[in-house]
Design a protein around this motif. Structure first.
Motif, mmCIF file in Angstrom:
data_model
loop_
_atom_site.group_PDB
_atom_site.id
_atom_site.type_symbol
_atom_site.label_atom_id
_atom_site.label_comp_id
_atom_site.label_asym_id
_atom_site.label_seq_id
_atom_site.Cartn_x
_atom_site.Cartn_y
_atom_site.Cartn_z
ATOM 1 N N SER C 45 -2.729 -10.847 6.792
ATOM 2 C CA SER C 45 -1.652 -9.986 6.290
ATOM 3 C C SER C 45 -0.654 -10.790 5.466
ATOM 4 O O SER C 45 -0.141 -10.309 4.462
ATOM 5 C CB SER C 45 -0.915 -9.319 7.448
ATOM 6 O OG SER C 45 -1.791 -8.476 8.144
ATOM 7 N N ALA C 48 -2.170 -11.508 2.140
ATOM 8 C CA ALA C 48 -2.245 -10.309 1.305
ATOM 9 C C ALA C 48 -0.854 -9.864 0.840
ATOM 10 O O ALA C 48 -0.730 -8.915 0.081
ATOM 11 C CB ALA C 48 -2.920 -9.176 2.069
ATOM 12 N N LEU C 50 1.549 -8.687 2.775
ATOM 13 C CA LEU C 50 2.117 -7.594 3.559
ATOM 14 C C LEU C 50 3.210 -8.087 4.493
ATOM 15 O O LEU C 50 4.139 -7.359 4.810
ATOM 16 C CB LEU C 50 1.021 -6.914 4.387
ATOM 17 C CG LEU C 50 0.101 -5.973 3.629
ATOM 18 C CD1 LEU C 50 -1.072 -5.589 4.512
ATOM 19 C CD2 LEU C 50 0.837 -4.734 3.181
ATOM 20 N N LEU C 51 3.064 -9.329 4.937
ATOM 21 C CA LEU C 51 4.035 -9.895 5.867
ATOM 22 C C LEU C 51 4.637 -11.144 5.244
ATOM 23 O O LEU C 51 3.894 -11.991 4.740
ATOM 24 C CB LEU C 51 3.328 -10.315 7.159
ATOM 25 C CG LEU C 51 3.145 -9.335 8.300
ATOM 26 C CD1 LEU C 51 2.469 -10.057 9.448
ATOM 27 C CD2 LEU C 51 4.456 -8.750 8.739
ATOM 28 N N PRO C 52 5.943 -11.277 5.282
ATOM 29 C CA PRO C 52 6.519 -12.537 4.810
ATOM 30 C C PRO C 52 6.343 -13.608 5.884
ATOM 31 O O PRO C 52 6.579 -13.350 7.055
ATOM 32 C CB PRO C 52 8.000 -12.194 4.630
ATOM 33 C CG PRO C 52 8.242 -11.017 5.513
ATOM 34 C CD PRO C 52 6.943 -10.297 5.690
ATOM 35 N N GLN C 67 -0.450 -9.978 -6.031
ATOM 36 C CA GLN C 67 -1.049 -8.690 -5.707
ATOM 37 C C GLN C 67 -2.181 -8.307 -6.657
ATOM 38 O O GLN C 67 -3.055 -7.531 -6.308
ATOM 39 C CB GLN C 67 0.014 -7.607 -5.720
ATOM 40 C CG GLN C 67 0.942 -7.707 -4.527
ATOM 41 C CD GLN C 67 2.221 -6.961 -4.744
ATOM 42 O OE1 GLN C 67 2.765 -6.957 -5.850
ATOM 43 N NE2 GLN C 67 2.717 -6.308 -3.713
#
Lengths: 260, 65, 296
Positions: C45, C48, C50-52, C67
């Motif tokens: 994640s 990708a 989605l999570l810092p 992205q």
């Protein structure tokens, strides 16, 4: 900008596929028809119930066309508001929770486009819904009672739409901020309790967004336009803008909450 | 209570709108994958609770995916 | 392709990903292997976007936004079920910056690629699990990403679906770098060139599959005889260090001795009935148990 349009199309398509573009206007049409018809046939309804003792007379209060709009405003203020909050409290949080947002969030799509696209379609539905109610109500008011001031009705419609936009935009912002259940609870409490509180003790203050619907009603009644109307309008519009900013910010901040 | 043609015309839209709503709700119910609570319960609610039934279904009955 | 340095993610008091560093080599398949709860999904994640990450760096050579370089497939991809497969992929294409015409053509291409062209006008809601997984691949490769990140892409599939998915991944390897997590080691052994072993948020072992296997290879030559008697006899006659297990004589190989050649020559002179002579390699599964179980 292009992403915003693509996402608007997606929202629109969803509204079509889940029949929302049909049922929502129809429900609000019903909401608008109900009160004028009920008033008009009240005599017959009471008679057909038939339990009245002989000789008892029921004198209906003298009502006119504008009272129908006023009455419908009451329906919008309760049932209408609850419906809008109920269907839009999951706008952002729902896709986050069920994970459909995840595949959007890994693409180069801004939170602004995501939030505004959803809001745009919802705002449109809101205006259409309120329009349907006002249209049905004023149509029956004119046919059954006659003598409606259409100009006032139009002003009423515009003011009431602004008020309902405050409601749904705030609901959207809450949906971006937190979970569906909490967003619904906060919005319902704020607007239902808030409206009641304002009606009860609102005389202690001049300006409050909650007064907008009652000003709208005043206008349709033919009462004098209150001085505070403009200020109230401005407050409402400011609230809409504030909710939009908050909503976009929260959508962005809570991207990481999405179910992977 | 005698019902005149005029009265009938006045209240006809009310019934028409209600019937359309009911039909749409049932169509949607047939198609939708999941509802809150059993489907047969929603059929009963939509058909037998006048006016409010279909609204209830659309607002809280269908689970959006 | 991608350089990950000291990646760390802390949730509250829990360090879910702890100081993870590795490098992804272009056009290779890397398998991220670990038991449930090892932090695989959290790691993916973060990669990708989605999570810092709490700390650490994700470095990519190409300066274009991450992205656009990454295609991501979660373990349980969730789609807008009221859309058709084609509408969905087309929309995602537009959102990734394709023109309307490009998006349409590309949607056709990828749906054909994953074998969903026949179902393109069907609502996603009616898709089976395997079809959804393939649709997930379609949307992940749509924008021709340089790196495909797949979370447990084969775990939920039936054997047939798994085979299809593995063929797809092998084919995709020619054009992209692939990083995927799994706990099915048999598949990883078959697919991956590089392996990352993860446990309790930390990378406990990494390298090419061959290197890791070699490192953990207990060097053995195993001779399987027709009868257990023969195995015992062979062991007692020989000067080599031999352990006997039923019909198998297991020869410890130390510093390359004895060589296979030596063993074969030795066998050629013996009168025994031999079924099989082999170099024993630990399977990835056995290595996994060894690595992950080390300080468990």
């Amino acid at each position: 900008m292009r992403n915003y349009i693509v996402l608007c199309q997606k929202e629109w398509r969803e509204h079509v596929r889940n029949y929302r573009i049909i049922w929502l206007p129809l429900v609000f049409l019903l909401l608008g028809m109900m009160d004028p018809l009920t008033y008009y046939f009240m005599d017959d309804i009471l008679k057909s119930v038939g339990n009245l003792p002989d000789g008892m007379q029921i004198t209906m209060p003298d009502v006119g066309a504008s009272d129908m709009i006023v009455s419908t405003a009451g329906q919008l203020q309760s049932i209408g508001m609850v419906i809008f909050i109920a269907i839009y409290c999951s706008a952002i949080s729902g896709e986050r929770k069920n994970g459909t947002a995840t595949l959007l969030y890994v693409r180069p799509v801004s939170s602004r486009a995501i939030f505004l696209s959803k809001w745009t379609v919802a705002a449109m539905m809101t205006c259409v819904g309120v329009f349907c109610s006002v249209l049905a109500s004023s149509y029956y008011a004119e046919v059954l009672y006659g003598g409606l001031n259409w100009q006032d009705v139009i002003v009423f419609y515009i003011l009431y739409s602004v008020w309902m936009l405050v409601v749904i935009t705030f609901t959207f912002a809450m949906s971006a901020l937190t979970t569906t259940a909490i967003a619904a609870t906060i919005s319902l409490i704020l607007f239902v309790i808030g409206s009641m509180a304002d009606a009860l003790i609102g005389t202690y203050w001049t300006y409050s967004p909650f007064k907008l619907p009652s000003y709208a009603v005043d206008i349709v009644r033919g009462a004098e336009v209150p001085d505070a109307l403009w200020m109230t309008c401005m407050i409402c519009i400011a609230l809409i803008l504030l909710s939009l900013v908050l909503g976009i910010y929260c959508t962005h901040k809570n991207r990481q909450q999405t179910t992977v | 209570m005698e019902i005149s043609t005029e009265t009938l015309l006045l209240i006809a839209p009310l019934f028409i709108v209600q019937i359309i709503l009911m039909v749409i709700a049932l169509l949607d119910l047939r198609k939708v994958a999941a509802t809150r609570g059993p489907k047969w319960m929603w059929v009963l609610i939509i058909v037998f609770i006048n006016m409010v039934g279909p609204i209830l279904y659309f607002v809280i009955g269908r689970k959006a995916v | 392709m991608m350089d990950i340095q000291s990646l760390t993610k802390v949730f509250g008091a829990q360090t879910v990903v702890d100081n993870v560093s590795f490098t992804l080599v272009p056009h290779t398949i890397t398998a991220l292997i670990g038991p449930n709860g090892a932090g695989k999904t959290t790691t993916l994640s973060m990669l990708a976007g989605l999570l810092p990450p709490t700390s650490g760096h994700i470095h990519v050579e190409d300066p274009t936004p991450l992205q656009q370089q990454i295609g991501f497939l979660p373990q349980y991809p969730k789609f807008f079920e009221w859309m058709t497969a084609f509408e969905y992929v087309e929309m995602m294409g537009k959102l990734s910056g394709f023109t309307n015409i490009e998006a349409m053509q590309r949607a056709h291409e990828v749906l054909a690629y994953v074998g969903l062209l026949d179902a393109k006008t069907k609502r996603i809601g009616s898709f089976s699990g395997g079809m959804k997984q393939r649709l997930g691949i379609a949307q992940a490769i749509l924008h021709r990403p340089k790196l495909l990140i797949l979370d447990e892409p084969v775990s939920a599939l039936d054997p047939l679906g798994r085979k299809t998915m593995m063929n797809l991944l092998q084919d995709l390897q020619q054009t992209t770098t692939i990083l995927y997590s799994t706990h099915i080691l048999h598949d990883a052994e078959f697919l991956a060139e590089h392996v990352l072993f993860m446990k309790d948020g930390r990378l406990v072992e990494q390298g090419t599959l061959a290197a890791v296997q070699q490192k953990f290879e207990a060097p053995h030559i195993i001779i399987t005889f027709a009868q257990a008697d023969e195995a015992r006899q062979f062991a007692s006659q020989s000067t080599m260090p031999i352990a006997v297990d039923e019909r198998r004589a297991i020869i410890d190989v130390q510093q390359g001795k004895p060589t296979m050649q030596y063993v074969l020559e030795h066998l050629a002179q013996s009168p025994f009935d031999i079924e099989k002579v082999e170099h024993a390699r630990l399977t990835l599964e056995e290595i996994f148990v060894k690595v992950v179980g080390q300080d468990a």
